[in-house]
Design a protein around this motif. Structure first.
Motif, mmCIF file in Angstrom:
data_model
loop_
_atom_site.group_PDB
_atom_site.id
_atom_site.type_symbol
_atom_site.label_atom_id
_atom_site.label_comp_id
_atom_site.label_asym_id
_atom_site.label_seq_id
_atom_site.Cartn_x
_atom_site.Cartn_y
_atom_site.Cartn_z
ATOM 1 N N PRO A 1 -2.990 -27.299 1.708
ATOM 2 C CA PRO A 1 -4.005 -26.979 2.717
ATOM 3 C C PRO A 1 -5.248 -27.855 2.652
ATOM 4 O O PRO A 1 -6.125 -27.708 3.488
ATOM 5 N N LYS B 1 9.311 -23.864 13.939
ATOM 6 C CA LYS B 1 10.447 -23.337 13.182
ATOM 7 C C LYS B 1 10.772 -24.223 11.965
ATOM 8 O O LYS B 1 10.751 -23.722 10.842
ATOM 9 N N PRO B 2 11.021 -25.530 12.180
ATOM 10 C CA PRO B 2 11.249 -26.347 10.979
ATOM 11 C C PRO B 2 10.038 -26.402 10.050
ATOM 12 O O PRO B 2 10.196 -26.516 8.831
ATOM 13 N N GLY C 1 8.061 -23.980 9.281
ATOM 14 C CA GLY C 1 8.160 -22.801 8.429
ATOM 15 C C GLY C 1 9.147 -23.032 7.297
ATOM 16 O O GLY C 1 8.861 -22.739 6.132
ATOM 17 N N ALA C 2 10.305 -23.593 7.627
ATOM 18 C CA ALA C 2 11.331 -23.832 6.612
ATOM 19 C C ALA C 2 10.870 -24.898 5.626
ATOM 20 O O ALA C 2 11.118 -24.819 4.419
ATOM 21 N N ALA D 1 7.999 -25.439 4.563
ATOM 22 C CA ALA D 1 7.005 -24.923 3.612
ATOM 23 C C ALA D 1 7.658 -24.572 2.280
ATOM 24 O O ALA D 1 6.982 -24.494 1.257
ATOM 25 N N LEU D 2 8.967 -24.361 2.274
ATOM 26 C CA LEU D 2 9.674 -24.042 1.025
ATOM 27 C C LEU D 2 10.121 -25.303 0.296
ATOM 28 O O LEU D 2 10.759 -25.220 -0.752
ATOM 29 N N LYS E 1 -3.969 -13.897 8.023
ATOM 30 C CA LYS E 1 -3.283 -13.513 6.782
ATOM 31 C C LYS E 1 -1.842 -13.990 6.823
ATOM 32 O O LYS E 1 -0.923 -13.288 6.395
ATOM 33 N N SER E 2 -1.627 -15.154 7.402
ATOM 34 C CA SER E 2 -0.264 -15.666 7.539
ATOM 35 C C SER E 2 -0.324 -17.183 7.677
ATOM 36 O O SER E 2 -1.320 -17.733 8.134
ATOM 37 N N SER E 3 0.744 -17.848 7.243
ATOM 38 C CA SER E 3 0.834 -19.293 7.443
ATOM 39 C C SER E 3 1.924 -19.622 8.435
ATOM 40 O O SER E 3 2.318 -20.763 8.557
ATOM 41 N N LYS E 4 2.438 -18.610 9.128
ATOM 42 C CA LYS E 4 3.527 -18.873 10.072
ATOM 43 C C LYS E 4 3.059 -19.848 11.144
ATOM 44 O O LYS E 4 2.155 -19.520 11.928
ATOM 45 N N PRO E 5 3.654 -21.032 11.202
ATOM 46 C CA PRO E 5 3.176 -22.051 12.131
ATOM 47 C C PRO E 5 3.152 -21.578 13.581
ATOM 48 O O PRO E 5 2.228 -21.923 14.314
#
Lengths: 344, 365
Positions: free
Chosen positions: A94, A222-223, A225-226, A228-229, A282-286
């Motif tokens: 971040p 969508k990608p 989010g994936a 991030a792992l 409270k979320s990092s969901k793109p």
């Protein structure tokens, strides 16, 4: 059902944040229209908005000066926040942003060189400046990426970015030495960073570039989010990692280049605003962060611009000065907080 | 007949350079295959290739008869899921959101979860017993909890094949056994095929249907745990020089102290283990006797004592062995009575004790 409640709570928070940001946006827009060296009452503004342009000074101020300036601040502020978020997704950290990684300075360098050496041969339309800034952004992004393969530590990479930024500034300064008086005035004015003196053509250019880039960014949610792992997991879920990474970098560079070309380098918005947005959500969901960060960036820059042109009126501050004053502390707090949590 | 998962003449490595070649694996549906071998032997390289993160250098990998490297990324994502060694640090992700990411190959372009997807996520949370953690921030969890979340995410992909690279690293014994029990459950009850690597050879032998030993440039052994551990002793696989491994119990002993025995331990029926371990820790060479070959003390003595007197099981101790033990005992500086009861078959030990007491050698009285 329990899960529906949980899902609704997440969406509820998102709706709440979006509503809050919209309310702030409307307040910011209204203040930006009303406040200035010529103060306009709400009634006067409503009248003007209802009846359209006329020959009065007030009409000129609202439609030709304040409105394009405010539109530009909103669009570019939002674009800068999203650009930062894309870079943060790319580095999975971040504290990445176009300014601290030197990418904005790279854009500034190429724009400066273009302004000085090509001013005679081509017209410096906003679009040309954006292209120049885009080239500069990509150039420095490439340099930073090259280093990022050697330095895995993000803090170290930031130092590299800041140094690269200084080199770019030095080159820009060198170019200034050889520039004519008129070019220097233009360049100085631009390089300090400001939304002032921009007409509707800049707004149109910004909208034409940023709208598709922002939509494309959101479609990468969508990608992102994936990703991030980590690369391994992203691949295992079916993300085509290489094209995805390229798309992230191109979109981020395009957005920040657009800002740099039209308003000059603006610092810290790219890190501070996405951070505030994530904290609020409270979320990092793109898929949620991108629209919220755009709105938050717009609000942030509108207020900063308002402060820039009113606090020491009639003297205007650089927009970068104001964003630094508010943005840099956020970034410092964030880094300290991360260190503290990492230490636990 | 082809197995669910097969590799034929597979060679794996990085940048076109072969690390391990001639890997031939056949694994049936619902089976667990574990890769064991020393650090840096290439277990991860094989797993990465099987997970299609790394291109195969030669040979083929087939899942249900179709060539893995010819499938689309999406097809593969629906067929197999992975648990990797790289530690993930996603910020501000709830457990539910993170597990939801596993639905990736099934969701639409923006990744929206349908009611069906949410139901599957819930099932996966329940399967690994972390339903109560669903709304927690992933980064606030313990390592054991994190590993469950990562497993739940993999399960949310609804894979038929699960590839796990050292899933028990960072876990304590409780979480290790729970994780492996869960994998056994998934394999037997849900028909999930599992390929993983483990450092714990003892657990690997207990949890797996098949073991594959990786050593050097080829597969050193492949088969059931029993076959593998008998054909290739762990000491050899890991080039263990300073210790030993008991394949039946999976217990590890540290290096034995060689030399002329200074202490004689009269033991049997497991009573001698603490004394022998303590002597080993003090690096005192010792002898042990007279032990029946089926006694746990005999197993430990063989690994730790510099010499020992072992008698055949189910027979009274012969005079010949008694004499041998007596000589050995009188050559020692002292004798320890481990406290083993003296009965009909081991009355020879009773005579040894009496002799030791007489000569003032018995130290723990």
């Amino acid at each position: 059902m329990e899960k529906d409640k949980a899902a609704r709570r997440g969406m509820g928070r998102f709706s709440l944040v979006i509503c809050l940001l919209f309310a702030l946006l409307i307040i910011a827009l209204a203040l930006n229209l009303a406040v200035g060296s010529v103060r306009l009452s709400p009634n006067e503004i409503l009248d003007l908005l209802k009846n359209g342009r006329n020959a009065s000074t007030e009409s000129l101020i609202v439609f030709n000066i304040r409105m394009p300036r405010m539109c530009l601040a909103a669009i570019l502020g939002g674009a800068l926040a999203v650009s930062g978020f894309l870079l943060q997704s790319f580095f999975r950290n971040p504290i990445a942003g176009p300014f601290v990684l030197g990418i904005s300075s790279g854009a500034k360098m190429i724009v400066g060189i273009t302004m000085i050496f090509l001013a005679g041969s081509i017209s410096l339309s906003p679009a040309v400046l954006v292209i120049a800034a885009f080239i500069g952004s990509l150039l420095i992004t490439a340099v930073v990426l090259l280093f990022s393969q050697k330095v895995r530590n993000m803090e170290l990479l930031l130092v590299v970015g800041i140094m690269v930024g200084y080199i770019c500034s030095a080159v820009t300064d060198m170019a200034v030495t050889f520039a004519s008086e008129q070019d220097i005035v233009n360049l100085k004015y631009w390089s300090m960073g400001t939304f002032s003196g921009k007409g509707w053509d800049s707004v149109v250019t910004a909208a034409l570039i940023c709208t598709p880039a922002l939509i494309a960014s959101w479609l990468l949610s969508k990608p992102m989010g994936a990703y991030a792992l980590g690369e391994g997991y992203a691949k295992s879920m079916g993300v085509a990692v290489k094209p995805f990474r390229l798309a992230l970098i191109l979109l981020s560079s395009l957005l920040s280049a657009c800002v740099t070309a039209l308003a000059g380098p603006i610092s810290f918005v790219g890190i501070a605003v996405p951070h505030i947005t994530r904290t609020l959500l409270k979320s990092s969901k793109p898929a949620l962060v991108i629209p919220a960060a755009f709105l938050a960036g717009a609000v942030f820059c509108l207020f900063c611009d308002l402060i820039a042109r009113t606090v020491f009126s009639p003297t205007e501050l650089n927009i970068g000065t104001v964003t630094s004053i508010f943005g840099a502390p956020v970034v410092i707090l964030m880094m300290v907080d991360r260190r503290r949590r990492a230490g636990q | 007949m082809t197995a669910f998962f097969e590799t034929n003449g597979l060679a794996v490595g990085y940048n076109g350079k072969t690390l391990i070649r001639d890997i031939d694996i056949a694994l049936n549906k619902g089976g667990i295959l574990t890769l064991i071998g020393p650090n840096g032997s290439g277990k991860s390289t094989i797993l990465k290739t099987v997970a299609r993160q790394l291109a195969a250098i030669r040979g083929s990998v087939t899942v249900e008869g179709s060539e893995l490297f010819r499938m689309s990324a999406k097809e593969v994502a629906k067929k197999q899921a992975v648990v990797l060694t790289e530690r993930i640090r996603p910020e501000l992700y709830t457990v539910r959101d993170l597990v939801g990411l596993g639905r990736y190959p099934y969701t639409n372009i923006v990744g929206r979860l349908t009611d069906d997807d949410r139901r599957i996520v819930d099932e996966c949370l329940a399967l690994v017993h972390i339903k109560d953690l669903a709304e927690r921030d992933f980064m606030t969890l313990s390592d054991g909890q994190k590993q469950r979340v990562i497993l739940a995410r993999a399960l949310a992909q609804q894979p038929e094949l699960l590839v796990l690279d050292e899933p028990t690293a960072y876990l304590d014994i409780k979480h290790k056994t729970e994780l492996l029990s869960l994998l056994r459950f998934l394999a037997r009850e849900r028909g999930m095929t599992v390929i993983m690597s483990l450092h714990e050879i003892d657990l690997a032998a207990k949890a797996s249907d098949l073991l594959l030993c990786v050593k050097g440039e080829t597969v050193a052994a492949f088969g059931t745990p029993d076959e593998v551990l008998r054909s290739l002793p762990v000491e050899e696989l890991y080039e263990l020089e300073k210790g030993s491994y008991d394949p039946d119990f999976g217990s590890v002993e540290l290096e034995k102290t060689e030399g002329k025995p200074r202490v004689f331990v009269i033991a049997g029926a497991g009573h001698g283990i603490p004394a022998m371990r303590s002597l080993q820790r003090e690096r005192v060479p010792f002898a042990a006797g007279i032990l029946f070959e089926n006694d746990v003390d005999a197993r430990v003595a063989k690994k730790l004592a510099s010499s020992c007197v072992i008698a055949p099981a189910f027979e009274p101790i012969s005079e010949e062995l008694f004499e041998k033990a007596k000589t050995l005992m009188f050559a020692c500086e002292k004798v320890i009575d481990a406290g083993t009861p003296v009965g009909t078959f081991n009355e020879a030990n009773g005579r040894l004790l009496a002799l030791a007491r007489e000569k003032g050698l018995l130290k723990n009285e």
